[in-house]
Design an enzyme around this catalytic site. Sequence first.
Site, PDB file in Angstrom:
ATOM      1  N   TYR A   1     -54.648 -27.291  25.629  1.00  0.00           N
ATOM      2  CA  TYR A   1     -54.240 -27.316  27.034  1.00  0.00           C
ATOM      3  C   TYR A   1     -53.034 -26.380  27.255  1.00  0.00           C
ATOM      4  O   TYR A   1     -53.048 -25.527  28.153  1.00  0.00           O
ATOM      5  CB  TYR A   1     -53.905 -28.751  27.465  1.00  0.00           C
TER       6      TYR A   1
ATOM      7  N   LYS B   1     -52.938 -22.827  29.427  1.00  0.00           N
ATOM      8  CA  LYS B   1     -52.098 -22.660  30.615  1.00  0.00           C
ATOM      9  C   LYS B   1     -51.135 -21.470  30.463  1.00  0.00           C
ATOM     10  O   LYS B   1     -50.856 -20.761  31.428  1.00  0.00           O
ATOM     11  CB  LYS B   1     -51.326 -23.957  30.896  1.00  0.00           C
TER      12      LYS B   1
HETATM   13  N1  LIG Z   1     -51.262 -33.640  37.663  1.00  0.00           N
HETATM   14  C1  LIG Z   1     -50.363 -33.093  36.845  1.00  0.00           C
HETATM   15  O1  LIG Z   1     -49.428 -33.755  36.381  1.00  0.00           O
HETATM   16  C2  LIG Z   1     -50.460 -31.631  36.487  1.00  0.00           C
HETATM   17  C3  LIG Z   1     -49.368 -31.048  35.810  1.00  0.00           C
HETATM   18  C4  LIG Z   1     -49.430 -29.704  35.496  1.00  0.00           C
HETATM   19  C5  LIG Z   1     -50.532 -28.951  35.835  1.00  0.00           C
HETATM   20  N2  LIG Z   1     -51.590 -29.541  36.484  1.00  0.00           N
HETATM   21  C6  LIG Z   1     -52.720 -28.695  36.818  1.00  0.00           C
HETATM   22  O2  LIG Z   1     -53.040 -28.858  38.181  1.00  0.00           O
HETATM   23  C7  LIG Z   1     -54.453 -28.664  38.354  1.00  0.00           C
HETATM   24  C8  LIG Z   1     -55.049 -29.882  39.048  1.00  0.00           C
HETATM   25  O3  LIG Z   1     -54.802 -31.015  38.231  1.00  0.00           O
HETATM   26  P1  LIG Z   1     -54.954 -32.508  38.777  1.00  0.00           P
HETATM   27  O4  LIG Z   1     -53.925 -33.309  38.084  1.00  0.00           O
HETATM   28  O5  LIG Z   1     -55.002 -32.487  40.245  1.00  0.00           O
HETATM   29  O6  LIG Z   1     -56.377 -32.885  38.154  1.00  0.00           O
HETATM   30  P2  LIG Z   1     -57.520 -33.872  38.677  1.00  0.00           P
HETATM   31  O7  LIG Z   1     -58.222 -34.345  37.448  1.00  0.00           O
HETATM   32  O8  LIG Z   1     -56.969 -34.869  39.617  1.00  0.00           O
HETATM   33  O9  LIG Z   1     -58.475 -32.879  39.472  1.00  0.00           O
HETATM   34  C9  LIG Z   1     -59.127 -31.834  38.807  1.00  0.00           C
HETATM   35  C10 LIG Z   1     -60.422 -31.520  39.560  1.00  0.00           C
HETATM   36  O10 LIG Z   1     -61.066 -30.429  38.856  1.00  0.00           O
HETATM   37  C11 LIG Z   1     -62.458 -30.711  38.802  1.00  0.00           C
HETATM   38  N3  LIG Z   1     -63.055 -29.998  37.663  1.00  0.00           N
HETATM   39  C12 LIG Z   1     -62.880 -30.242  36.337  1.00  0.00           C
HETATM   40  N4  LIG Z   1     -63.628 -29.409  35.629  1.00  0.00           N
HETATM   41  C13 LIG Z   1     -64.269 -28.599  36.501  1.00  0.00           C
HETATM   42  C14 LIG Z   1     -65.195 -27.538  36.368  1.00  0.00           C
HETATM   43  N5  LIG Z   1     -65.645 -27.166  35.159  1.00  0.00           N
HETATM   44  N6  LIG Z   1     -65.648 -26.915  37.482  1.00  0.00           N
HETATM   45  C15 LIG Z   1     -65.240 -27.304  38.716  1.00  0.00           C
HETATM   46  N7  LIG Z   1     -64.386 -28.337  38.904  1.00  0.00           N
HETATM   47  C16 LIG Z   1     -63.912 -28.981  37.813  1.00  0.00           C
HETATM   48  C17 LIG Z   1     -62.535 -32.233  38.641  1.00  0.00           C
HETATM   49  O11 LIG Z   1     -63.826 -32.727  39.001  1.00  0.00           O
HETATM   50  C18 LIG Z   1     -61.423 -32.688  39.581  1.00  0.00           C
HETATM   51  O12 LIG Z   1     -61.886 -32.886  40.882  1.00  0.00           O
HETATM   52  C19 LIG Z   1     -55.011 -28.407  36.962  1.00  0.00           C
HETATM   53  O13 LIG Z   1     -55.082 -27.027  36.735  1.00  0.00           O
HETATM   54  C20 LIG Z   1     -53.971 -29.020  36.049  1.00  0.00           C
HETATM   55  O14 LIG Z   1     -53.979 -28.446  34.764  1.00  0.00           O
HETATM   56  C21 LIG Z   1     -51.575 -30.861  36.808  1.00  0.00           C
END
Ligand SMILES: NC(=O)c1ccc[n+]([C@@H]2O[C@H](COP(=O)([O-])OP(=O)(O)OC[C@H]3O[C@@H](n4cnc5c(N)ncnc54)[C@H](O)[C@@H]3O)[C@@H](O)[C@H]2O)c1
Length: 259
Positions: A147, A151
């Site tokens: 991961y 990133k």
């Molecule tokens: N939530 C956090 O704490 C956090 C922190 C740092 C970075 N991020 C990043 O923010 C972004 C969103 O994260 P989140 O926490 O909202 O995640 P989440 O799991 O709530 O949402 C992710 C969405 O991506 C979709 N998805 C997954 N694989 C997919 C694919 N192959 N094709 C199309 N859609 C797909 C899922 O169905 C889901 O709806 C990500 O890039 C994550 O790495 C999140």
Amino acid sequence: MTDKPRALIIGGGNGIGEAAALLMHARGWRVIVADRDADAAGRVAASIDGTARCLDITDEAALNQAAEKEESRGGIAALVVCAALFQDIMPPEAYPTADWERTIGVNLTGTWLANRAFGSRMARRGAGAIVNIASIAALGSVPVHAYGSSKAAVVALTQNLAGEWGRSGVRVNCVSPGSTLVPRVQARLATGRYAAHPKEFTALGRAVEPNEVAEAIEFLASPRASAITGVNLVVDCGWEVASTWAQYGGVRASYAPPT
Ligand SMILES: NC(=O)c1ccc[n+]([C@@H]2O[C@H](COP(=O)([O-])OP(=O)(O)OC[C@H]3O[C@@H](n4cnc5c(N)ncnc54)[C@H](O)[C@@H]3O)[C@@H](O)[C@H]2O)c1
């Protein structure tokens, strides 16, 4: 009546992508919610009078087809790439290679494929903005090896493509959220899957709200960021600055006047 600018959000069915869809709709964008989870995309799109599209970010042919379809309607003004896979904390020797490849495949290769499909068409048209989502995991040392590596590579990819397409009128930026209280993270907190609450490690003493990441996404996608390309905008409640305070006992709990 002027046409609304159109934004396509991949991974818009949940979490940060959903928050971005709601905020962009409220700010006057017409939003296309794309997700591999068709039900989630449909639910979010229905709440904002948007369009839902079932799309897997690893499917190159489907991405090209979607990009071509949008281009035939005049093209999207903004692409937001939120789709990602997460991984459990694991020592390197216990982490299956297939899981490594799946994580890199979605987070890095998927981001690359989506940027290439939509960005190259934006460049041909001479306008567009892309916002990728990286993470604070790209900025420091973390025990989630695939991961974190994926990133860090998204930050590099963003910089590369910003250079590639800048003179063609396309801006490419990324946002790096800190721990953000999306339902997936809330569920992990509720079941004790984190060693400690993320608020313990930030300068502001709290975790990030999804809407706060959405604000950064919408800003970078909009013409208000017209001179900004190739940046990684960190939205982390001060996790990065606070992390070096550990050696000194951590950041101060609250202001106390000198006695
Ligand atoms: N939530 C956090 O704490 C956090 C922190 C740092 C970075 N991020 C990043 O923010 C972004 C969103 O994260 P989140 O926490 O909202 O995640 P989440 O799991 O709530 O949402 C992710 C969405 O991506 C979709 N998805 C997954 N694989 C997919 C694919 N192959 N094709 C199309 N859609 C797909 C899922 O169905 C889901 O709806 C990500 O890039 C994550 O790495 C999140």
